[in-house]
Design a protein around this motif. Structure first.
Motif, PDB file in Angstrom:
ATOM      1  N   ALA A  72       0.821  -1.211   0.000  1.00 37.44           N
ATOM      2  CA  ALA A  72       0.000   0.000   0.000  1.00 37.44           C
ATOM      3  C   ALA A  72       0.855   1.261   0.000  1.00 37.44           C
ATOM      4  O   ALA A  72       0.413   2.315  -0.445  1.00 37.44           O
ATOM      5  CB  ALA A  72      -0.928   0.009   1.210  1.00 37.44           C
ATOM      6  N   THR A  73       2.086   1.146   0.462  1.00 36.89           N
ATOM      7  CA  THR A  73       2.957   2.311   0.538  1.00 36.89           C
ATOM      8  C   THR A  73       3.862   2.449  -0.685  1.00 36.89           C
ATOM      9  O   THR A  73       4.026   3.553  -1.215  1.00 36.89           O
ATOM     10  CB  THR A  73       3.839   2.230   1.800  1.00 36.89           C
ATOM     11  N   PHE A  74       4.431   1.342  -1.138  1.00 39.29           N
ATOM     12  CA  PHE A  74       5.505   1.432  -2.125  1.00 39.29           C
ATOM     13  C   PHE A  74       5.184   0.865  -3.507  1.00 39.29           C
ATOM     14  O   PHE A  74       6.070   0.845  -4.370  1.00 39.29           O
ATOM     15  CB  PHE A  74       6.752   0.719  -1.595  1.00 39.29           C
ATOM     16  N   ALA A  75       3.968   0.424  -3.746  1.00 37.87           N
ATOM     17  CA  ALA A  75       3.642  -0.129  -5.065  1.00 37.87           C
ATOM     18  C   ALA A  75       3.714   0.968  -6.128  1.00 37.87           C
ATOM     19  O   ALA A  75       3.373   2.123  -5.873  1.00 37.87           O
ATOM     20  CB  ALA A  75       2.259  -0.757  -5.057  1.00 37.87           C
ATOM     21  N   ARG A  76       4.144   0.588  -7.307  1.00 37.05           N
ATOM     22  CA  ARG A  76       4.272   1.576  -8.381  1.00 37.05           C
ATOM     23  C   ARG A  76       2.922   1.956  -8.961  1.00 37.05           C
ATOM     24  O   ARG A  76       2.685   3.101  -9.311  1.00 37.05           O
ATOM     25  CB  ARG A  76       5.160   1.028  -9.491  1.00 37.05           C
ATOM     26  N   ARG A  77       2.032   0.977  -9.091  1.00 37.94           N
ATOM     27  CA  ARG A  77       0.727   1.256  -9.701  1.00 37.94           C
ATOM     28  C   ARG A  77      -0.262   1.743  -8.647  1.00 37.94           C
ATOM     29  O   ARG A  77      -0.362   1.195  -7.545  1.00 37.94           O
ATOM     30  CB  ARG A  77       0.182  -0.002 -10.364  1.00 37.94           C
ATOM     31  N   ARG A  78      -1.007   2.756  -9.006  1.00 40.66           N
ATOM     32  CA  ARG A  78      -1.998   3.345  -8.107  1.00 40.66           C
ATOM     33  C   ARG A  78      -3.101   2.348  -7.754  1.00 40.66           C
ATOM     34  O   ARG A  78      -3.547   2.288  -6.608  1.00 40.66           O
ATOM     35  CB  ARG A  78      -2.612   4.574  -8.767  1.00 40.66           C
ATOM     36  N   THR A  79      -3.524   1.547  -8.726  1.00 43.26           N
ATOM     37  CA  THR A  79      -4.596   0.589  -8.461  1.00 43.26           C
ATOM     38  C   THR A  79      -4.160  -0.479  -7.466  1.00 43.26           C
ATOM     39  O   THR A  79      -4.946  -0.893  -6.611  1.00 43.26           O
ATOM     40  CB  THR A  79      -5.065  -0.086  -9.763  1.00 43.26           C
ATOM     41  N   LEU A  80      -2.907  -0.904  -7.542  1.00 43.09           N
ATOM     42  CA  LEU A  80      -2.400  -1.906  -6.599  1.00 43.09           C
ATOM     43  C   LEU A  80      -2.332  -1.328  -5.190  1.00 43.09           C
ATOM     44  O   LEU A  80      -2.691  -1.998  -4.214  1.00 43.09           O
ATOM     45  CB  LEU A  80      -1.025  -2.400  -7.052  1.00 43.09           C
ATOM     46  N   ARG A  81      -1.901  -0.076  -5.067  1.00 38.58           N
ATOM     47  CA  ARG A  81      -1.880   0.576  -3.751  1.00 38.58           C
ATOM     48  C   ARG A  81      -3.281   0.696  -3.178  1.00 38.58           C
ATOM     49  O   ARG A  81      -3.516   0.425  -2.000  1.00 38.58           O
ATOM     50  CB  ARG A  81      -1.254   1.972  -3.860  1.00 38.58           C
ATOM     51  N   ARG A  82      -4.245   1.062  -4.039  1.00 42.19           N
ATOM     52  CA  ARG A  82      -5.624   1.226  -3.578  1.00 42.19           C
ATOM     53  C   ARG A  82      -6.218  -0.100  -3.125  1.00 42.19           C
ATOM     54  O   ARG A  82      -6.893  -0.179  -2.096  1.00 42.19           O
ATOM     55  CB  ARG A  82      -6.470   1.843  -4.687  1.00 42.19           C
ATOM     56  N   GLU A  83      -5.957  -1.176  -3.863  1.00 40.15           N
ATOM     57  CA  GLU A  83      -6.465  -2.495  -3.486  1.00 40.15           C
ATOM     58  C   GLU A  83      -5.839  -2.975  -2.180  1.00 40.15           C
ATOM     59  O   GLU A  83      -6.518  -3.566  -1.335  1.00 40.15           O
ATOM     60  CB  GLU A  83      -6.199  -3.510  -4.600  1.00 40.15           C
ATOM     61  N   ALA A  84      -4.552  -2.724  -1.998  1.00 42.94           N
ATOM     62  CA  ALA A  84      -3.885  -3.115  -0.753  1.00 42.94           C
ATOM     63  C   ALA A  84      -4.462  -2.348   0.431  1.00 42.94           C
ATOM     64  O   ALA A  84      -4.670  -2.913   1.511  1.00 42.94           O
ATOM     65  CB  ALA A  84      -2.383  -2.881  -0.865  1.00 42.94           C
ATOM     66  N   ARG A  85      -4.761  -1.072   0.232  1.00 45.48           N
ATOM     67  CA  ARG A  85      -5.358  -0.279   1.318  1.00 45.48           C
ATOM     68  C   ARG A  85      -6.756  -0.762   1.671  1.00 45.48           C
ATOM     69  O   ARG A  85      -7.125  -0.807   2.843  1.00 45.48           O
ATOM     70  CB  ARG A  85      -5.395   1.195   0.926  1.00 45.48           C
ATOM     71  N   SER A  86      -7.539  -1.115   0.666  1.00 46.27           N
ATOM     72  CA  SER A  86      -8.890  -1.596   0.961  1.00 46.27           C
ATOM     73  C   SER A  86      -8.848  -2.958   1.652  1.00 46.27           C
ATOM     74  O   SER A  86      -9.664  -3.231   2.537  1.00 46.27           O
ATOM     75  CB  SER A  86      -9.741  -1.653  -0.305  1.00 46.27           C
ATOM     76  N   THR A  87      -7.889  -3.798   1.300  1.00 37.55           N
ATOM     77  CA  THR A  87      -7.740  -5.080   1.979  1.00 37.55           C
ATOM     78  C   THR A  87      -7.286  -4.867   3.422  1.00 37.55           C
ATOM     79  O   THR A  87      -7.759  -5.546   4.337  1.00 37.55           O
ATOM     80  CB  THR A  87      -6.735  -5.978   1.232  1.00 37.55           C
TER      81      THR A  87
END
Length: 64
Positions: A25-40
């Motif tokens: 959620a902090t260091f992923a390059r893609r915005r969608t991956l960060r958003r999915e990690a935050r929602s999880t």
């Protein structure tokens, strides 16, 4: 002893999962991956508020 061992294994697995999700959620390059990690994380960590989902501007295409 078996209950204590299972509890320890579950706690380590949960902690590892939370750690990987927090790093993603902090260091992923893609915005969608960060958003999915935050929602999880919001589901797995009690008391954490869910961020409002905003449409991705790049996926929406040009506005006319």
């Amino acid at each position: 002893m078996a209950i204590g061992l299972l509890s320890t294994i579950a706690a380590v697995f949960y902690g590892g999962t939370i750690s990987v999700l927090a790093l993603t959620a902090t260091f992923a390059r893609r915005r969608t991956l960060r958003r999915e990690a935050r929602s999880t994380l919001a589901v797995l960590v009690p008391g954490r508020m869910v961020e409002p989902q905003q449409p991705d501007r790049a996926a929406a295409g040009p506005s006319s």
